[in-house]
Write a protein that holds these residues in place. Structure first.
Motif, PDB file in Angstrom:
ATOM      1  N   GLN A  11       0.824  -1.200   0.000  1.00 56.18           N
ATOM      2  CA  GLN A  11       0.000   0.000   0.000  1.00 56.18           C
ATOM      3  C   GLN A  11       0.860   1.254   0.000  1.00 56.18           C
ATOM      4  OE1 GLN A  11      -2.696  -0.293   3.331  1.00 56.18           O
ATOM      5  NE2 GLN A  11      -4.125  -1.577   2.193  1.00 56.18           N
ATOM      6  N   VAL A 118       2.663  -0.632  -6.063  1.00 57.71           N
ATOM      7  CA  VAL A 118       2.217   0.183  -4.936  1.00 57.71           C
ATOM      8  C   VAL A 118       0.802   0.659  -5.240  1.00 57.71           C
ATOM      9  CG1 VAL A 118       2.716   2.140  -3.435  1.00 57.71           C
ATOM     10  CG2 VAL A 118       4.593   0.915  -4.564  1.00 57.71           C
ATOM     11  N   SER A 119      -0.135   0.130  -4.505  1.00 59.24           N
ATOM     12  CA  SER A 119      -1.533   0.433  -4.784  1.00 59.24           C
ATOM     13  C   SER A 119      -2.380   0.146  -3.560  1.00 59.24           C
ATOM     14  CB  SER A 119      -2.034  -0.403  -5.963  1.00 59.24           C
ATOM     15  OG  SER A 119      -3.421  -0.211  -6.169  1.00 59.24           O
ATOM     16  N   SER A 120      -3.442   0.921  -3.420  1.00 66.22           N
ATOM     17  CA  SER A 120      -4.379   0.668  -2.332  1.00 66.22           C
ATOM     18  C   SER A 120      -5.513  -0.243  -2.806  1.00 66.22           C
ATOM     19  CB  SER A 120      -4.939   1.989  -1.809  1.00 66.22           C
ATOM     20  OG  SER A 120      -5.521   2.728  -2.859  1.00 66.22           O
TER      21      SER A 120
END
Length: 120
Positions: A11, A118-120
């Motif tokens: 995240q 990188v990601s929510s």
């Protein structure tokens, strides 16, 4: 001869540590650099650790990433903190006679990359 691993999904704001296992070339005789390549973009230099142990960073990761080495394990690490979505890329480690983050052209040895998302 070089194998990068440790990537994954994290995240924004999170941390990840990549490892570069070095074999077949003397880790004490080569600078090891970290690069990344996002889709449609050129390979970007991030960090490098020289034979003397001196470290270098590109402006895009300075203060967030840290490179280190464990000669006994023939492994170079890239600790990545405060990750951002724009850090998403395939990360590579390479071996060169001289440390450089400006260009991958001086690197003679490359390992397979590891994907960092990188990601929510």
């Amino acid at each position: 001869q070089l194998q990068a691993f440790g990537g994954g999904l994290v995240q924004p704001g999170g941390s990840l540590r990549l490892s570069c296992a070095v074999s077949g070339i003397g880790i004490g005789h080569y600078a090891i650099g970290w690069f990344r390549q996002a889709p449609g973009k050129e390979r970007e230099g991030l960090s490098c650790i020289g034979v003397s142990g001196a470290t270098h960073y590109s402006d895009s990761v300075k203060g967030r990433f840290a490179v280190s080495e464990d000669n006994a394990k023939s492994t170079v690490y890239l600790q990545m903190n405060s990750l951002k979505p724009e850090d998403t890329a395939v990360y590579y480690c390479g071996g060169a006679l001289f440390c450089s983050t400006s260009s991958p052209s001086g690197y003679n040895y490359w390992g397979q990359g590891t994907q960092v998302t990188v990601s929510s």
